[in-house]
Write an enzyme that holds these catalytic residues in place. Structure first.
Site, PDB file in Angstrom:
ATOM      1  N   ASN A   1       0.817  -1.203   0.000  1.00 33.44           N
ATOM      2  CA  ASN A   1       0.000   0.000   0.000  1.00 33.44           C
ATOM      3  C   ASN A   1       0.858   1.263   0.000  1.00 33.44           C
ATOM      4  OD1 ASN A   1      -2.654   1.089  -0.122  1.00 33.44           O
ATOM      5  ND2 ASN A   1      -3.356  -0.578   1.169  1.00 33.44           N
TER       6      ASN A   1
ATOM      7  N   ASP B   1      -3.620   2.711   4.994  1.00 41.39           N
ATOM      8  CA  ASP B   1      -3.812   2.530   3.552  1.00 41.39           C
ATOM      9  C   ASP B   1      -2.823   3.422   2.804  1.00 41.39           C
ATOM     10  OD1 ASP B   1      -4.899   2.145   0.972  1.00 41.39           O
ATOM     11  OD2 ASP B   1      -6.932   2.006   1.731  1.00 41.39           O
TER      12      ASP B   1
END
Length: 292
Positions: A147, A197
């Site tokens: 990510n 994220d």
């Protein structure tokens, strides 16, 4: 003091992701991963143009031409912005159970982009460093869900999120080779905080991290201190990027993916694009040199 988050563009994107400020056009490129779309948002006109890629898209990159590059499921493609035509450049992933996810360009024009399984599991994915037209290096193996990633201002440090570890890691970065070493855990998050994220970095070296399921962006020092928490009116916050004329506006992407009807009723803005006026600044994105 920072202002509060504002709605920049209302849209129920499935998985809005990958915001990328183009300082030349003063517009924001971003994507919908699972809809396979690349967006170009103009904050002045409020127009949000879209290009259909035809497959899942994990990340995009600016170039030195009137084109952008996208990590489209298993390959790297270029998109001509004058006519939206798509050209395949190089295939990287040879397993249909995996796709590209987040990526970014380093100071040497490499597209550093990771992968993830459609059913993510620890140790199954990787982080690649791609020098167009044809050079592929593996930076990290045994990744779970690759990510957010960014570099320190001097390019000596590489910050990286493997979401399945719930950590931000810091590595020494060799800009000449594009390889990493000396892993250090910056911070480990609790499940209650959501999953880290996408991520970007400001001029003070602080990390701005979006939290899927956490409903916020957190500003975190490189030593792992949570400096501030910026709440959003949606739960699935996916990524953030500095933009605007002075790089002091933080554009934030979100998702509506797998929200129930009841959750969507509570989060009518899920999947929309948000913006925050900050008290700091980010950096211009590096560009891929397509025609060297």
């Amino acid at each position: 003091m920072m202002s509060s988050v504002e709605l920049a563009f209302r849209i129920n994107s499935c998985v809005g992701e990958g915001p990328l400020w183009d300082d030349r056009s003063q517009t924001l490129f971003w994507i919908d991963v699972l809809e396979g779309k690349v967006f170009n948002f103009n904050p002045i006109t409020q127009k949000n143009a879209e290009i259909e890629i035809g497959k899942h898209v994990g990340a995009i990159a600016l170039t030195d031409a009137n084109e952008i590059v996208a990590a489209a499921r298993d390959e790297i493609v270029s998109i001509d912005l004058s006519n939206s035509s798509i050209t395949s450049l190089i295939r990287v992933i040879n397993n249909e159970r995996f796709r590209f996810n987040d990526g970014r360009v380093d100071a040497k024009s490499r597209f550093v982009v990771g992968s993830m399984g459609y059913e993510p599991k620890l140790g199954t994915a990787a982080l690649y460093s791609i020098t167009l037209p044809k050079k592929i290096d593996t930076v990290l193996e045994n990744v779970g869900l690759s990510n957010g990633l960014c570099w320190s201002q001097d390019n000596n440090k590489f910050f990286y999120i493997d979401t399945l570890t719930s950590q931000i890691a810091e590595y020494s970065y060799d800009l000449e080779t594009g390889q990493v070493s000396n892993r250090r855990t910056v911070i480990t998050f609790e499940t209650s905080q959501g999953s880290p994220d996408g991520m970007t970095i400001d001029r003070e070296g602080n990390l701005w991290v979006a939290f899927w399921g956490g409903g916020c962006v957190r500003r975190i020092s490189p030593m792992g201190q949570i400096i501030s928490e910026i709440p959003l009116p949606v739960s699935r916050v996916t990524s953030a990027a500095f933009g605007g004329e002075n790089f002091n506006r933080l554009f934030i992407t979100t998702a509506s993916y797998l929200l129930s009807e009841q959750e969507l009723a509570r989060e009518p803005l899920a999947g929309s694009l948000f913006v925050l006026e900050t008290d700091t600044q980010g950096f211009p994105e590096h560009r891929i040199k397509l025609h060297q």
